[in-house]
Design a protein around this motif. Structure first.
Motif, short mmCIF file in Angstrom:
data_model
loop_
_atom_site.label_atom_id
_atom_site.label_comp_id
_atom_site.label_asym_id
_atom_site.label_seq_id
_atom_site.Cartn_x
_atom_site.Cartn_y
_atom_site.Cartn_z
N ILE A 80 4.22 10.32 -4.66
CA ILE A 80 3.60 10.77 -3.08
C ILE A 80 2.34 9.92 -2.98
O ILE A 80 1.42 9.94 -3.93
CB ILE A 80 3.73 12.12 -2.96
N GLU A 81 2.17 9.23 -1.88
CA GLU A 81 0.86 8.48 -1.76
C GLU A 81 0.48 7.62 -3.02
O GLU A 81 -0.30 7.81 -3.74
CB GLU A 81 -0.33 9.66 -1.45
N ASN A 82 1.54 6.75 -3.27
CA ASN A 82 1.41 5.99 -4.41
C ASN A 82 0.14 4.74 -4.42
O ASN A 82 0.05 4.10 -5.63
CB ASN A 82 2.74 5.38 -4.95
N SER A 83 -0.34 4.40 -3.38
CA SER A 83 -1.17 3.33 -3.21
C SER A 83 -2.19 3.48 -2.05
O SER A 83 -2.02 4.49 -1.12
CB SER A 83 -0.30 1.99 -2.96
N THR A 84 -3.32 2.77 -2.16
CA THR A 84 -4.07 2.93 -1.07
C THR A 84 -4.77 1.16 -1.02
O THR A 84 -4.60 0.63 -1.78
CB THR A 84 -5.15 3.80 -1.17
N TYR A 85 -5.62 0.91 0.11
CA TYR A 85 -6.04 -0.08 0.24
C TYR A 85 -7.54 0.07 0.36
O TYR A 85 -8.19 0.87 1.00
CB TYR A 85 -5.53 -0.63 1.56
N THR A 86 -8.45 -1.14 -0.08
CA THR A 86 -9.83 -0.96 -0.17
C THR A 86 -10.27 -1.62 1.35
O THR A 86 -9.59 -2.03 2.05
CB THR A 86 -10.32 -1.98 -1.32
N LYS A 87 -11.43 -1.60 1.58
CA LYS A 87 -12.08 -1.80 2.73
C LYS A 87 -11.86 -3.49 2.92
O LYS A 87 -11.80 -4.18 4.08
CB LYS A 87 -13.42 -1.40 3.08
N ASP A 88 -11.53 -4.24 2.00
CA ASP A 88 -11.11 -5.75 1.97
C ASP A 88 -9.83 -5.67 1.84
O ASP A 88 -9.36 -6.94 1.61
CB ASP A 88 -11.89 -6.19 0.72
N ASN A 89 -8.97 -4.76 1.99
CA ASN A 89 -7.82 -5.06 2.06
C ASN A 89 -6.85 -5.26 0.94
O ASN A 89 -5.94 -6.05 0.93
CB ASN A 89 -7.22 -5.89 3.31
N GLU A 90 -7.48 -4.85 -0.36
CA GLU A 90 -7.20 -5.19 -1.45
C GLU A 90 -6.07 -3.85 -1.93
O GLU A 90 -6.62 -2.71 -1.62
CB GLU A 90 -8.37 -5.24 -2.66
N LEU A 91 -5.01 -4.19 -2.27
CA LEU A 91 -3.90 -2.97 -2.79
C LEU A 91 -4.30 -2.34 -4.11
O LEU A 91 -4.44 -2.95 -5.17
CB LEU A 91 -2.57 -3.54 -2.87
#
Length: 202
Positions: A80-91
């Motif tokens: 669950i919630e296996n990823s996120t993005y940085t403010k620079d849109n980096e996975l």
């Protein structure tokens, strides 16, 4: 003539007793060696188990860790919630304790003689289904909560499995399965080769 027969019988009895004593000594020595060798194998396997559990705890204490996305890793579909993005849109891909354990196991299994596997009687990830040894071990550990490990020698391996208990980090994915803190969620299996052990016994 009687003295000669007596000497022959006495010699036979002495040789027989000596042979029996020698056979008994060899048998006892072999049993002692097997016991000591199995204790060494247990120490080796349980140390490897504890090292992995310590790494899992480190991961859990930090609320999982994240790695940059690259060609060799994709978000875990069972997490669950296996990823996120940085403010620079980096996975960034989330690596929780269970998935970290699986990745470490797969890496070790390719390059080392030791074998690791995370498993469960009720896995979310189908890759974690137990084999016969793991299934028996998990059932025994669930019935006997005081046991720390279940071990068995088979297929030229010293196999050890220990319980993995539910912690707060586990409930993020497994709360809906009805687990509570302290339950045995699954187990970690460690297998150590016993080639030298078998050769030395022979």
């Amino acid at each position: 003539m009687k003295n000669k027969n007596f000497l022959i019988y006495s010699a036979i009895i002495i040789i027989t007793c000596f042979a029996l004593f020698t056979a008994k000594y060899i048998s006892n020595t072999k049993d002692d060696y097997k016991t000591i060798s199995q204790e060494i194998l247990f120490q080796q396997a349980s140390t490897l188990f504890n090292n992995i559990v310590t790494m899992r705890k480190w991961n859990a204490d930090h609320g999982s860790v994240y790695v940059k996305s690259h060609d060799n890793i994709k978000p875990n579909p069972y997490l669950i919630e296996n990823s996120t993005y940085t403010k620079d849109n980096e996975l960034l891909i989330k690596i929780n304790p269970a998935w970290m354990t699986r990745q470490l196991s797969e890496l070790s299994n390719k390059s080392e003689n030791f074998y690791f596997k995370i498993t469960s009687l009720n896995p979310v990830n189908p890759n974690n289904f137990p084999d016969e040894f793991e299934k028996n071990g998990l059932k025994i550990l669930e019935k006997n909560k005081e046991l720390k490990f279940y071990t068995k020698i088979e297929n030229n391996k010293y196999n050890l499995i220990g319980p993995l208990k539910v912690e707060l980090s586990c409930l993020q994915c497994h709360a809906e399965q009805g687990y509570v803190l302290g339950d045995i969620r699954g187990g970690l299996r460690v297998s150590v080769p016993i080639d030298n052990y078998l050769e030395n016994i022979q």
